[in-house]
Enzyme design. Structure first.
Site, PDB file in Angstrom:
ATOM      1  CE1 TYR A  54      -3.024  -2.918   0.035  1.00  0.00           C
ATOM      2  CE2 TYR A  54      -3.614  -2.227   2.165  1.00  0.00           C
ATOM      3  CZ  TYR A  54      -3.737  -3.285   1.324  1.00  0.00           C
ATOM      4  OH  TYR A  54      -4.778  -4.361   1.034  1.00  0.00           O
ATOM      5  CD  GLN A 176      -7.646  -8.178   4.721  1.00  0.00           C
ATOM      6  OE1 GLN A 176      -7.107  -6.948   3.801  1.00  0.00           O
ATOM      7  NE2 GLN A 176      -7.254  -8.090   5.537  1.00  0.00           N
ATOM      8  CB  SER A 205     -14.677  -3.605  -0.647  1.00  0.00           C
ATOM      9  OG  SER A 205     -13.610  -3.259  -0.971  1.00  0.00           O
ATOM     10  NE  ARG A 227     -11.642   3.975  -1.792  1.00  0.00           N
ATOM     11  CZ  ARG A 227     -12.093   3.038  -0.862  1.00  0.00           C
ATOM     12  NH1 ARG A 227     -12.368   2.354  -1.479  1.00  0.00           N
ATOM     13  NH2 ARG A 227     -11.499   3.120  -0.097  1.00  0.00           N
ATOM     14  N   GLY A 283     -12.238   1.946   6.255  1.00  0.00           N
ATOM     15  CA  GLY A 283     -11.083   2.912   4.645  1.00  0.00           C
ATOM     16  C   GLY A 283     -11.661   4.560   5.574  1.00  0.00           C
TER      17      GLY A 283
END
Length: 336
Positions: A54, A176, A205, A227, A283
């Site tokens: 990331y 995950q 998500s 996004r 997030g």
């Protein structure tokens, strides 16, 4: 905040998990992300998910910075290894060399002596699975890793990995995957296999890259800074941006209002209500988003509402288990 065991392990995590994937990958600045992490701490979130890939390692650095001064035993830190972090032949995958080097680099960036959960970010068909599991087991015995998990593995891969890891005394405790009202590919095979093996799902998500918040309107322009306006973010959210999907998602709004929830809260609560789910990763680009999403903790949706959600989305729900390993098409960038 409520807390759940991860599978059959003794590890307990906050059912809302904070992750700093795309929200730090060129979308918001470091100080803003630190503010969000501190808002997560204030809201009772104790579990934080990141990965070595990331933002080229920056996400781990920022998480370490934000958690500096926090009592280490009061939080659970999860990170991941596998996807390419460089151009060298050993800068990717699940070889012993890459796992060991990546773990040490992650610990340095995070500013900690150990991570609570270390996850294989994808399956690596080019490395013997025994080699990978032995490396993870050695990290556990060295005290650098407490628990081991995987991310986006198929049911068959999970079965094989769990068998080997158990033989080495460090059974896999988690997977995950992506999971949301719209994306349910784990339900047919991955989740049942994981539950049988004593593994929990820590899903990402849950609001489908923001689509299930209702902020994207059919026929309209994407909100500035979302996004869908970012080149990298569009790669992930693009699958949901048709007017057909967006119009159907808007029909969830009255269902959310009936439950006295925002659409984001409805989406997170739905995920948490499904068997086998230990936590939902959220997030945020603003602290107020953290507060909104954490309000979904402890919410229980009635059966009739769950049915109406299914009836509303119906044919738009993706259930094909074959899509598990095809997520975002990231592997072909480095696998032969």
């Amino acid at each position: 905040m409520e807390f759940r065991r991860v599978g059959a392990s003794g590890l307990r995590i906050s059912e809302i998990v904070f992750g700093n994937w795309l929200t730090l990958d060129g979308q918001i600045d470091q100080d803003a992300q630190v503010d969000c992490i501190r808002a997560a701490l204030d809201s009772g979130i104790t579990t934080y998910d990141t990965a070595d890939i990331y933002s080229g390692g920056l996400a781990e650095q920022v998480l370490g910075r934000a958690l500096k001064g926090v009592r280490r035993s009061s939080v659970e830190i999860a990170t991941k290894v596998c996807l390419p972090v460089g151009t060298g032949p050993n800068d990717k995958g699940l070889s012993r060399k890459h796992i060991m080097e990546s773990c040490n680099n992650s610990l340095r960036r995070l500013g900690t002596d150990y991570v609570d959960l270390y996850q294989a970010h994808r399956f690596d068909a080019d490395t013997p699975l025994e080699e990978s599991m032995k490396a993870f087991a050695d990290l556990v015995r060295q005290g650098k890793v407490l628990y081991v998990g995987v991310s986006e593995w198929t049911a068959e891969q999970i079965e094989r990995g769990h068998t080997l890891a158990t033989e080495m005394g460090v059974p896999l405790i988690s997977n995950q995957p992506q999971y949301s009202i719209l994306w349910r590919v784990i339900e047919a095979e991955v989740n049942p296999t994981s539950r049988r093996l004593g593994m929990g799902q820590i899903v990402f998500s849950p609001v489908a890259q923001g689509v299930l918040t209702g902020k994207y309107q059919p026929g309209g322009s994407a909100p500035e800074g979302s996004r869908a306006t970012d080149a990298r973010g569009t790669r992930f959210v693009g699958r949901y941006m048709s007017d057909t999907v967006l119009e159907r998602v808007q029909r969830l709004r009255p269902l959310a209002e009936e439950a006295s929830l925002t659409m984001a809260q409805l989406a997170v609560a739905w995920v948490l209500q499904n068997p086998g789910v230990a936590g939902a990763i959220i997030g945020a680009s603003r602290p107020e988003q953290v507060a909104e999403n954490t309000a979904a903790a402890g919410v229980r949706l009635p059966a009739d509402l769950l049915k109406r959600i299914d009836d509303t989305l119906d044919d738009l729900i993706e259930r094909d288990p074959a899509k598990t390993a095809d997520l975002f098409n990231v592997m072909p960038t480095w696998r032969r």
